[in-house]
Design a protein around this motif. Structure first.
Motif, PDB file in Angstrom:
ATOM      1  N   MET A 159      46.342  39.596  51.315  1.00 24.58           N
ATOM      2  CA  MET A 159      47.579  40.002  51.974  1.00 24.58           C
ATOM      3  C   MET A 159      47.359  40.207  53.474  1.00 24.58           C
ATOM      4  SD  MET A 159      50.400  40.222  50.130  1.00 24.58           S
ATOM      5  CE  MET A 159      51.302  41.216  51.317  1.00 24.58           C
ATOM      6  N   ASP A 160      46.275  40.885  53.822  1.00 21.97           N
ATOM      7  CA  ASP A 160      45.999  41.143  55.242  1.00 21.97           C
ATOM      8  C   ASP A 160      45.887  39.844  56.022  1.00 21.97           C
ATOM      9  OD1 ASP A 160      46.023  43.862  54.811  1.00 21.97           O
ATOM     10  OD2 ASP A 160      43.831  44.092  54.775  1.00 21.97           O
ATOM     11  N   MET A 161      45.228  38.864  55.447  1.00 17.56           N
ATOM     12  CA  MET A 161      45.073  37.589  56.149  1.00 17.56           C
ATOM     13  C   MET A 161      46.393  36.845  56.251  1.00 17.56           C
ATOM     14  SD  MET A 161      41.375  36.051  55.006  1.00 17.56           S
ATOM     15  CE  MET A 161      39.847  36.873  55.497  1.00 17.56           C
ATOM     16  N   LEU A 162      47.195  36.877  55.176  1.00 14.00           N
ATOM     17  CA  LEU A 162      48.462  36.150  55.187  1.00 14.00           C
ATOM     18  C   LEU A 162      49.480  36.793  56.131  1.00 14.00           C
ATOM     19  CD1 LEU A 162      48.899  35.280  51.410  1.00 14.00           C
ATOM     20  CD2 LEU A 162      48.153  33.780  53.263  1.00 14.00           C
ATOM     21  N   LEU A 163      49.329  38.075  56.390  1.00 10.37           N
ATOM     22  CA  LEU A 163      50.272  38.771  57.272  1.00 10.37           C
ATOM     23  C   LEU A 163      49.766  38.882  58.703  1.00 10.37           C
ATOM     24  CD1 LEU A 163      51.412  41.681  54.906  1.00 10.37           C
ATOM     25  CD2 LEU A 163      52.566  39.508  55.359  1.00 10.37           C
ATOM     26  N   ASP A 164      48.530  38.481  58.954  1.00 12.01           N
ATOM     27  CA  ASP A 164      47.964  38.539  60.298  1.00 12.01           C
ATOM     28  C   ASP A 164      48.452  37.333  61.093  1.00 12.01           C
ATOM     29  OD1 ASP A 164      46.405  38.525  62.599  1.00 12.01           O
ATOM     30  OD2 ASP A 164      44.586  39.164  61.564  1.00 12.01           O
ATOM     31  N   PRO A 165      49.249  37.522  62.140  1.00 12.09           N
ATOM     32  CA  PRO A 165      49.792  36.376  62.880  1.00 12.09           C
ATOM     33  C   PRO A 165      48.726  35.558  63.599  1.00 12.09           C
ATOM     34  CG  PRO A 165      50.269  38.426  64.027  1.00 12.09           C
ATOM     35  CD  PRO A 165      49.704  38.806  62.693  1.00 12.09           C
TER      36      PRO A 165
ATOM     37  N   THR B  27      27.524  38.091  43.296  1.00 12.08           N
ATOM     38  CA  THR B  27      26.625  38.567  42.241  1.00 12.08           C
ATOM     39  C   THR B  27      27.299  38.665  40.879  1.00 12.08           C
ATOM     40  OG1 THR B  27      27.124  40.876  42.819  1.00 12.08           O
ATOM     41  CG2 THR B  27      25.211  39.853  43.881  1.00 12.08           C
ATOM     42  N   GLY B  28      28.619  38.715  40.852  1.00 13.82           N
ATOM     43  CA  GLY B  28      29.374  38.753  39.602  1.00 13.82           C
ATOM     44  C   GLY B  28      30.342  37.601  39.519  1.00 13.82           C
ATOM     45  N   HIS B  29      31.228  37.625  38.525  1.00 17.06           N
ATOM     46  CA  HIS B  29      32.153  36.504  38.365  1.00 17.06           C
ATOM     47  C   HIS B  29      33.345  36.588  39.303  1.00 17.06           C
ATOM     48  CE1 HIS B  29      34.606  39.268  35.984  1.00 17.06           C
ATOM     49  NE2 HIS B  29      35.578  38.371  36.000  1.00 17.06           N
ATOM     50  N   VAL B  30      33.544  37.761  39.957  1.00 21.27           N
ATOM     51  CA  VAL B  30      34.575  37.885  40.994  1.00 21.27           C
ATOM     52  C   VAL B  30      33.948  38.512  42.229  1.00 21.27           C
ATOM     53  CG1 VAL B  30      36.569  38.001  39.468  1.00 21.27           C
ATOM     54  CG2 VAL B  30      35.329  40.098  40.024  1.00 21.27           C
ATOM     55  N   SER B  31      34.575  38.290  43.369  1.00 21.53           N
ATOM     56  CA  SER B  31      33.997  38.712  44.643  1.00 21.53           C
ATOM     57  C   SER B  31      34.175  40.193  44.923  1.00 21.53           C
ATOM     58  CB  SER B  31      34.643  37.913  45.781  1.00 21.53           C
ATOM     59  OG  SER B  31      36.036  38.203  45.869  1.00 21.53           O
ATOM     60  N   ALA B  32      35.125  40.848  44.243  1.00 19.58           N
ATOM     61  CA  ALA B  32      35.432  42.263  44.470  1.00 19.58           C
ATOM     62  C   ALA B  32      36.450  42.679  43.420  1.00 19.58           C
ATOM     63  CB  ALA B  32      35.991  42.473  45.876  1.00 19.58           C
ATOM     64  N   PRO B  33      36.717  43.993  43.275  1.00 23.76           N
ATOM     65  CA  PRO B  33      37.798  44.411  42.376  1.00 23.76           C
ATOM     66  C   PRO B  33      39.121  43.763  42.779  1.00 23.76           C
ATOM     67  CG  PRO B  33      36.457  46.291  43.001  1.00 23.76           C
ATOM     68  CD  PRO B  33      35.992  45.148  43.856  1.00 23.76           C
ATOM     69  N   ALA B  34      40.013  43.615  41.808  1.00 20.54           N
ATOM     70  CA  ALA B  34      41.273  42.905  42.035  1.00 20.54           C
ATOM     71  C   ALA B  34      42.063  43.509  43.187  1.00 20.54           C
ATOM     72  CB  ALA B  34      42.102  42.895  40.761  1.00 20.54           C
ATOM     73  N   ALA B  35      42.124  44.835  43.274  1.00 21.20           N
ATOM     74  CA  ALA B  35      42.903  45.477  44.342  1.00 21.20           C
ATOM     75  C   ALA B  35      42.357  45.117  45.713  1.00 21.20           C
ATOM     76  CB  ALA B  35      42.911  46.994  44.146  1.00 21.20           C
ATOM     77  N   ALA B  36      41.030  45.070  45.850  1.00 22.30           N
ATOM     78  CA  ALA B  36      40.428  44.721  47.141  1.00 22.30           C
ATOM     79  C   ALA B  36      40.673  43.258  47.475  1.00 22.30           C
ATOM     80  CB  ALA B  36      38.922  45.010  47.103  1.00 22.30           C
ATOM     81  N   ARG B  37      40.579  42.368  46.483  1.00 23.59           N
ATOM     82  CA  ARG B  37      40.840  40.949  46.730  1.00 23.59           C
ATOM     83  C   ARG B  37      42.287  40.719  47.141  1.00 23.59           C
ATOM     84  NH1 ARG B  37      39.945  38.267  41.521  1.00 23.59           N
ATOM     85  NH2 ARG B  37      39.574  40.303  40.556  1.00 23.59           N
TER      86      ARG B  37
ATOM     87  N   GLU C 229      37.491  32.092  37.957  1.00 25.82           N
ATOM     88  CA  GLU C 229      38.130  32.330  36.665  1.00 25.82           C
ATOM     89  C   GLU C 229      39.385  33.204  36.713  1.00 25.82           C
ATOM     90  OE1 GLU C 229      37.279  30.856  33.936  1.00 25.82           O
ATOM     91  OE2 GLU C 229      35.435  29.917  34.657  1.00 25.82           O
ATOM     92  N   THR C 230      39.408  34.249  37.556  1.00 27.99           N
ATOM     93  CA  THR C 230      40.458  35.264  37.381  1.00 27.99           C
ATOM     94  C   THR C 230      41.227  35.577  38.657  1.00 27.99           C
ATOM     95  OG1 THR C 230      38.765  36.984  37.617  1.00 27.99           O
ATOM     96  CG2 THR C 230      39.376  36.345  35.381  1.00 27.99           C
ATOM     97  N   ALA C 231      41.605  34.564  39.422  1.00 28.83           N
ATOM     98  CA  ALA C 231      42.522  34.795  40.542  1.00 28.83           C
ATOM     99  C   ALA C 231      43.866  35.307  40.042  1.00 28.83           C
ATOM    100  CB  ALA C 231      42.709  33.502  41.338  1.00 28.83           C
ATOM    101  N   ILE C 232      44.171  35.058  38.773  1.00 30.45           N
ATOM    102  CA  ILE C 232      45.440  35.494  38.191  1.00 30.45           C
ATOM    103  C   ILE C 232      45.606  37.013  38.284  1.00 30.45           C
ATOM    104  CG2 ILE C 232      44.534  35.742  35.842  1.00 30.45           C
ATOM    105  CD1 ILE C 232      47.161  34.493  34.838  1.00 30.45           C
ATOM    106  N   ASP C 233      44.498  37.752  38.366  1.00 36.11           N
ATOM    107  CA  ASP C 233      44.569  39.208  38.471  1.00 36.11           C
ATOM    108  C   ASP C 233      45.323  39.668  39.711  1.00 36.11           C
ATOM    109  OD1 ASP C 233      43.017  39.320  36.210  1.00 36.11           O
ATOM    110  OD2 ASP C 233      41.162  39.875  37.237  1.00 36.11           O
ATOM    111  N   LEU C 234      45.369  38.822  40.741  1.00 34.80           N
ATOM    112  CA  LEU C 234      45.958  39.245  42.011  1.00 34.80           C
ATOM    113  C   LEU C 234      47.484  39.202  42.007  1.00 34.80           C
ATOM    114  CD1 LEU C 234      42.986  38.767  42.815  1.00 34.80           C
ATOM    115  CD2 LEU C 234      43.813  37.875  44.995  1.00 34.80           C
ATOM    116  N   LEU C 235      48.080  38.378  41.160  1.00 32.18           N
ATOM    117  CA  LEU C 235      49.513  38.102  41.275  1.00 32.18           C
ATOM    118  C   LEU C 235      50.386  39.348  41.221  1.00 32.18           C
ATOM    119  CD1 LEU C 235      49.786  34.769  39.252  1.00 32.18           C
ATOM    120  CD2 LEU C 235      49.544  35.100  41.720  1.00 32.18           C
ATOM    121  N   PRO C 236      50.191  40.286  40.295  1.00 33.05           N
ATOM    122  CA  PRO C 236      51.055  41.466  40.298  1.00 33.05           C
ATOM    123  C   PRO C 236      50.735  42.455  41.416  1.00 33.05           C
ATOM    124  CG  PRO C 236      49.433  41.640  38.551  1.00 33.05           C
ATOM    125  CD  PRO C 236      49.294  40.260  39.125  1.00 33.05           C
ATOM    126  N   LEU C 237      49.650  42.218  42.156  1.00 34.97           N
ATOM    127  CA  LEU C 237      49.239  43.131  43.213  1.00 34.97           C
ATOM    128  C   LEU C 237      49.678  42.671  44.591  1.00 34.97           C
ATOM    129  CD1 LEU C 237      45.589  43.850  41.971  1.00 34.97           C
ATOM    130  CD2 LEU C 237      47.676  45.159  41.502  1.00 34.97           C
TER     131      LEU C 237
END
Length: 251
Positions: free
Chosen positions: A70-76, A55-65, A88-96
Motif C-alpha cells: 500500500m505504501d508503495m502504491l500510494l507514494d507519488p 527464509t520462509g515461504h513468505v517475506s513477512a507477516p501478511a499485515a506487513a506485506r 504461494e500466498t499473496a492471496i492473504d493480502l487482498l482483505p488487508l
C-alpha cells in the motif's frame, strides 16, 4: 470498464521492489542485485522494501506485506512496483488492502506473474487500473526472446503506442538456470521447437478486447470472492453479444 493507465516510466522515476508473496534467500541475493542493476541501467531509481526475507515461504507477516505494498502504491514518487517473483500466498493480502484508497490514488504500474496474478487481476477489476502480466524482477535481466517485449519496454511506452508480440516458437524442455551459481545469466535457454496449439479445432483464431487475467492456478482460488466478482459478472454478456465478439481472457 473504464481502464486507467499509469503514466509511462521516465528516466529518474522510482521503481519499488517488495515481495507480496515469497522473499529472496541470501544465496540468491547476487541475482537480486543483478536484477536491480538491470532496472537502474534504464535510468530508474530502485527502492527495495523491507518485506524481502527469503527464509520462509513468505517475506513477512501478511499485515506487513500489505502495508508495504500500500505504501508503495500510494507514494507519488514510485511509478512502478515489481516483486522479486511469485510464491504461494499473496492471496492473504487482498482483505488487508484499502481498495477505496487505491481507487482514488494516481495509477501505478504493478508488474508480475505467477502468484502476483492474485494481486494484479483484482487490482485491475476493482480499481480499473491497468497492470502488466510480465517478468518478475528476478527474471528481468533476461533479454526478451525475438518477438517479445519486457515489462520495462511496455511500462515506458507513450500513450497510444501500438505494438505486436509474437511467440518465439521455442521453449525450454528441461532444467533451469541456477541463480546462485550464475547470478548474471541474461540469455534464456530455449532449446526445443514449439508452438501454440488449438485444443478445439484447427485454423486461426481472432480475438479482440482487453486481456485480463493471469495464472489460472492462483486465480481459481478467488472464485466466488468479491475480488473476482466483476469478472464473473461479465460472463452473461458472452451470450448476449455473441461468441464471435466476446473473449474471456483468463478462462
Amino acid at each position: 470498464m473504464n481502464v486507467r493507465y499509469p503514466v509511462p516510466l521516465r528516466p529518474g522515476d522510482r521503481v519499488g521492489v517488495t515481495a507480496p508473496s515469497s522473499g529472496v534467500d541470501e544465496s540468491l541475493r547476487d541475482r537480486l542485485q543483478a536484477a536491480v542493476r538491470t532496472v537502474e541501467a534504464r535510468g530508474y531509481e530502485v527502492v527495495v522494501g523491507e518485506c524481502m526475507d527469503g527464509t520462509g515461504h513468505v517475506s513477512a507477516p501478511a499485515a506487513a506485506r500489505a502495508r508495504e505494498l500500500m505504501d508503495m502504491l500510494l507514494d507519488p514518487r514510485i511509478r512502478a512496483v515489481v516483486p522479486p517473483w511469485g510464491g504461494e500466498t499473496a492471496i492473504d493480502l487482498l482483505p488487508l488492502l484499502d481498495w477505496d484508497q487505491l481507487r482514488e490514488a494516481d495509477p501505478t504500474w504493478v508488474v508480475g506473474f505467477s502468484d502476483m496474478s492474485t494481486i494484479i487481476t483484482p487490482l485491475t477489476l476493482m480499481t480499473g487500473v491497468a497492470t502488466i502480466h510480465g517478468n518478475n524482477l528476478m527474471d528481468t535481466p533476461y533479454r526478451a526472446p525475438e518477438g517479445l517485449l519486457t515489462w520495462l519496454d511496455l511500462a515506458s511506452m507513450e500513450p497510444g503506442t501500438a505494438f505486436t508480440q509474437t511467440p518465439p516458437n521455442r521453449y525450454r524442455a528441461q532444467g533451469w538456470d541456477s541463480y546462485s551459481t550464475t547470478p548474471d545469466v541474461s540469455e534464456f535457454t530455449l532449446d526445443t521447437p514449439g508452438r501454440w496449439t488449438r485444443l478445439d479445432g484447427n485454423g486461426d483464431v481472432r480475438a479482440e478486447g482487453r486481456l485480463i487475467g493471469g495464472c489460472i492456478e492462483t486465480l481459481c482460488n478467488l472464485t466466488g470472492t468479491p475480488y473476482e466478482l466483476p469478472l464473473l459478472a461479465w460472463r452473461p454478456n458472452r451470450e448476449r453479444f455473441g461468441r464471435g465478439r466476446y473473449h474471456e481472457a483468463p478462462f
